[in-house]
Design a protein around this motif. Structure first.
Motif, PDB file in Angstrom:
ATOM      1  N   MET A   1      16.809 -12.574  -7.748  1.00 10.35           N
ATOM      2  CA  MET A   1      16.058 -11.823  -8.763  1.00 10.35           C
ATOM      3  C   MET A   1      16.901 -10.661  -9.264  1.00 10.35           C
ATOM      4  O   MET A   1      17.541  -9.954  -8.490  1.00 10.35           O
ATOM      5  CB  MET A   1      14.747 -11.297  -8.165  1.00 10.35           C
ATOM      6  CG  MET A   1      13.945 -10.452  -9.143  1.00 10.35           C
ATOM      7  SD  MET A   1      12.382  -9.884  -8.421  1.00 10.35           S
ATOM      8  CE  MET A   1      11.538 -11.452  -8.239  1.00 10.35           C
ATOM      9  N   GLN A   2      16.902 -10.418 -10.565  1.00  9.14           N
ATOM     10  CA  GLN A   2      17.645  -9.328 -11.149  1.00  9.14           C
ATOM     11  C   GLN A   2      17.079  -7.992 -10.690  1.00  9.14           C
ATOM     12  O   GLN A   2      15.884  -7.774 -10.621  1.00  9.14           O
ATOM     13  CB  GLN A   2      17.585  -9.411 -12.684  1.00  9.14           C
ATOM     14  CG  GLN A   2      18.342  -8.281 -13.377  1.00  9.14           C
ATOM     15  CD  GLN A   2      18.396  -8.514 -14.868  1.00  9.14           C
ATOM     16  OE1 GLN A   2      18.443  -9.650 -15.318  1.00  9.14           O
ATOM     17  NE2 GLN A   2      18.413  -7.451 -15.643  1.00  9.14           N
ATOM     18  N   ASP A   3      17.993  -7.065 -10.331  1.00  9.12           N
ATOM     19  CA  ASP A   3      17.565  -5.748  -9.876  1.00  9.12           C
ATOM     20  C   ASP A   3      16.994  -4.964 -11.039  1.00  9.12           C
ATOM     21  O   ASP A   3      17.663  -4.738 -12.037  1.00  9.12           O
ATOM     22  CB  ASP A   3      18.763  -5.015  -9.265  1.00  9.12           C
ATOM     23  CG  ASP A   3      18.389  -3.649  -8.725  1.00  9.12           C
ATOM     24  OD1 ASP A   3      17.187  -3.378  -8.632  1.00  9.12           O
ATOM     25  OD2 ASP A   3      19.312  -2.867  -8.415  1.00  9.12           O
ATOM     26  N   SER A   4      15.751  -4.525 -10.917  1.00 12.91           N
ATOM     27  CA  SER A   4      15.123  -3.800 -12.000  1.00 12.91           C
ATOM     28  C   SER A   4      15.424  -2.306 -11.935  1.00 12.91           C
ATOM     29  O   SER A   4      15.069  -1.559 -12.831  1.00 12.91           O
ATOM     30  CB  SER A   4      13.596  -4.007 -11.950  1.00 12.91           C
ATOM     31  OG  SER A   4      13.092  -3.571 -10.709  1.00 12.91           O
ATOM     32  N   GLY A   5      16.126  -1.854 -10.843  1.00 14.57           N
ATOM     33  CA  GLY A   5      16.491  -0.460 -10.736  1.00 14.57           C
ATOM     34  C   GLY A   5      15.327   0.402 -10.278  1.00 14.57           C
ATOM     35  O   GLY A   5      14.206  -0.051 -10.111  1.00 14.57           O
ATOM     36  N   LYS A   6      15.627   1.691 -10.103  1.00  7.66           N
ATOM     37  CA  LYS A   6      14.608   2.633  -9.660  1.00  7.66           C
ATOM     38  C   LYS A   6      13.641   2.931 -10.791  1.00  7.66           C
ATOM     39  O   LYS A   6      14.058   3.328 -11.881  1.00  7.66           O
ATOM     40  CB  LYS A   6      15.277   3.912  -9.175  1.00  7.66           C
ATOM     41  CG  LYS A   6      14.331   4.908  -8.540  1.00  7.66           C
ATOM     42  CD  LYS A   6      15.117   6.078  -7.968  1.00  7.66           C
ATOM     43  CE  LYS A   6      14.189   7.044  -7.244  1.00  7.66           C
ATOM     44  NZ  LYS A   6      14.938   8.168  -6.630  1.00  7.66           N
ATOM     45  N   LYS A   7      12.350   2.757 -10.539  1.00  5.35           N
ATOM     46  CA  LYS A   7      11.337   2.951 -11.572  1.00  5.35           C
ATOM     47  C   LYS A   7      10.227   3.873 -11.064  1.00  5.35           C
ATOM     48  O   LYS A   7      10.022   4.022  -9.855  1.00  5.35           O
ATOM     49  CB  LYS A   7      10.718   1.607 -11.974  1.00  5.35           C
ATOM     50  CG  LYS A   7      11.705   0.582 -12.505  1.00  5.35           C
ATOM     51  CD  LYS A   7      12.312   1.002 -13.826  1.00  5.35           C
ATOM     52  CE  LYS A   7      13.214  -0.112 -14.370  1.00  5.35           C
ATOM     53  NZ  LYS A   7      13.853   0.277 -15.640  1.00  5.35           N
ATOM     54  N   ARG A   8       9.511   4.460 -12.010  1.00  7.37           N
ATOM     55  CA  ARG A   8       8.340   5.270 -11.676  1.00  7.37           C
ATOM     56  C   ARG A   8       7.102   4.378 -11.705  1.00  7.37           C
ATOM     57  O   ARG A   8       6.835   3.712 -12.706  1.00  7.37           O
ATOM     58  CB  ARG A   8       8.175   6.419 -12.677  1.00  7.37           C
ATOM     59  CG  ARG A   8       9.292   7.451 -12.624  1.00  7.37           C
ATOM     60  CD  ARG A   8       9.011   8.623 -13.554  1.00  7.37           C
ATOM     61  NE  ARG A   8       8.817   8.191 -14.934  1.00  7.37           N
ATOM     62  CZ  ARG A   8       9.810   7.954 -15.779  1.00  7.37           C
ATOM     63  NH1 ARG A   8      11.073   8.070 -15.384  1.00  7.37           N
ATOM     64  NH2 ARG A   8       9.562   7.583 -17.022  1.00  7.37           N
ATOM     65  N   ILE A   9       6.364   4.378 -10.606  1.00  2.71           N
ATOM     66  CA  ILE A   9       5.170   3.549 -10.480  1.00  2.71           C
ATOM     67  C   ILE A   9       3.972   4.449 -10.175  1.00  2.71           C
ATOM     68  O   ILE A   9       4.042   5.318  -9.303  1.00  2.71           O
ATOM     69  CB  ILE A   9       5.331   2.494  -9.368  1.00  2.71           C
ATOM     70  CG1 ILE A   9       6.495   1.554  -9.704  1.00  2.71           C
ATOM     71  CG2 ILE A   9       4.034   1.698  -9.185  1.00  2.71           C
ATOM     72  CD1 ILE A   9       6.808   0.545  -8.611  1.00  2.71           C
ATOM     73  N   LEU A  10       2.886   4.235 -10.911  1.00  2.00           N
ATOM     74  CA  LEU A  10       1.650   4.978 -10.685  1.00  2.00           C
ATOM     75  C   LEU A  10       0.613   4.044 -10.091  1.00  2.00           C
ATOM     76  O   LEU A  10       0.302   3.003 -10.665  1.00  2.00           O
ATOM     77  CB  LEU A  10       1.130   5.575 -12.005  1.00  2.00           C
ATOM     78  CG  LEU A  10      -0.243   6.266 -11.941  1.00  2.00           C
ATOM     79  CD1 LEU A  10      -0.223   7.435 -10.968  1.00  2.00           C
ATOM     80  CD2 LEU A  10      -0.669   6.724 -13.331  1.00  2.00           C
ATOM     81  N   ILE A  11       0.080   4.409  -8.934  1.00  2.00           N
ATOM     82  CA  ILE A  11      -0.982   3.651  -8.276  1.00  2.00           C
ATOM     83  C   ILE A  11      -2.301   4.376  -8.520  1.00  2.00           C
ATOM     84  O   ILE A  11      -2.448   5.546  -8.154  1.00  2.00           O
ATOM     85  CB  ILE A  11      -0.725   3.528  -6.761  1.00  2.00           C
ATOM     86  CG1 ILE A  11       0.592   2.786  -6.496  1.00  2.00           C
ATOM     87  CG2 ILE A  11      -1.887   2.815  -6.082  1.00  2.00           C
ATOM     88  CD1 ILE A  11       1.025   2.836  -5.036  1.00  2.00           C
ATOM     89  N   ILE A  12      -3.254   3.705  -9.156  1.00  2.00           N
ATOM     90  CA  ILE A  12      -4.583   4.267  -9.368  1.00  2.00           C
ATOM     91  C   ILE A  12      -5.543   3.488  -8.489  1.00  2.00           C
ATOM     92  O   ILE A  12      -5.968   2.384  -8.815  1.00  2.00           O
ATOM     93  CB  ILE A  12      -4.993   4.196 -10.852  1.00  2.00           C
ATOM     94  CG1 ILE A  12      -3.900   4.802 -11.744  1.00  2.00           C
ATOM     95  CG2 ILE A  12      -6.318   4.920 -11.071  1.00  2.00           C
ATOM     96  CD1 ILE A  12      -4.206   4.718 -13.226  1.00  2.00           C
TER      97      ILE A  12
END
Length: 245
Positions: A1-12
């Protein structure tokens, strides 16, 4: 799988154990993760933090998850949203997809599957890029009814008074009415989805905005044809001619 890199994720998510567990595992994948425990704070954090992905529960205090979803989609049609909910019936899934969710996972869930779905959504965004004009949109750029033509992308409209510039909130409400053409909307729904308001509020806020839209788009604002009142309920937007141009 292609690395999507560091991302900001919000869990509600209002379940503390689930939310903290997801945060831990997503953080171990290298992402920046924040939690909102109700719909109101979720919408606030979405606006201020601009996450790359939202993980969203449906049954939330304050504003429910589907109202959060619809509110986000009025302003951002491309942000990946993954619903994670105990409401996993086919009807619930269809409703979520209708409102613009990208993926739907029912509780209880397999953690590895959840992580793979998150990475797939993030990778898809990376592949598509921010300028992918082939990505289908929930709203057309332009929308016409009667003698009115609205450019939702440019926030302008050509109407009986000439060309006008629309505010961000006016565009958001117009999108809400367009998305629900021919369907009654209560003042409470409009406040929740259009403003992210809950509890006891002054519904005159909605009425004042509708008055403004009537002045723009109705031939006779006192005898509205498009933005009609529904006694003791709210409003309905409808028209006979084609919706898009």
């Amino acid at each position: 799988m292609q690395d999507s890199g560091k991302k900001r994720i919000l869990i509600i998510e209002d379940d503390t154990h689930i939310a903290e567990g997801l945060k831990l595992n997503l953080s171990l994948q290298g992402h920046e993760v924040d939690i909102a425990f109700d719909g109101v704070s979720g919408l606030q954090k979405w606006k201020t933090q601009q996450p790359h992905l939202i993980v969203l529960d449906i049954m939330l205090p304050g504003i429910d998850g589907l109202s959060v979803l619809r509110s986000v989609r009025l302003e951002d049609e491309r942000l990946p949203i993954l619903i994670l909910s105990a409401k996993g019936s086919p009807e619930d899934r269809v409703k979520g997809l209708t409102y613009g969710v990208d993926d739907y996972l029912a509780k209880p869930f397999n953690l590895e599957e959840f992580l793979l779905r998150v990475e797939r959504l993030l990778a898809r965004v990376s592949w598509a890029g921010e300028t992918d004009d082939n990505d289908p949109a929930l709203f057309p750029r332009t929308y016409s009814f009667g003698s009115n033509r609205i450019d939702l992308g440019a926030s302008t409209a050509d109407c009986r008074t000439g060309r006008i510039t629309l505010t961000e909130q006016e565009v958001k409400l117009l999108k809400l009415f367009i998305a629900n053409r021919g369907k009654p909307l209560s003042r409470k729904q409009i406040l929740k989805i259009g403003w992210g308001y809950t509890g006891i509020m002054n519904t005159r806020t909605v009425d004042n905005f509708v008055v403004r839209l009537r002045k723009y788009f109705e031939d006779d604002p006192h005898q509205p044809v498009y933005f009609r009142s529904l006694r003791s309920m709210g409003y309905i937007f409808d028209h006979e001619d084609p919706a898009t141009s």
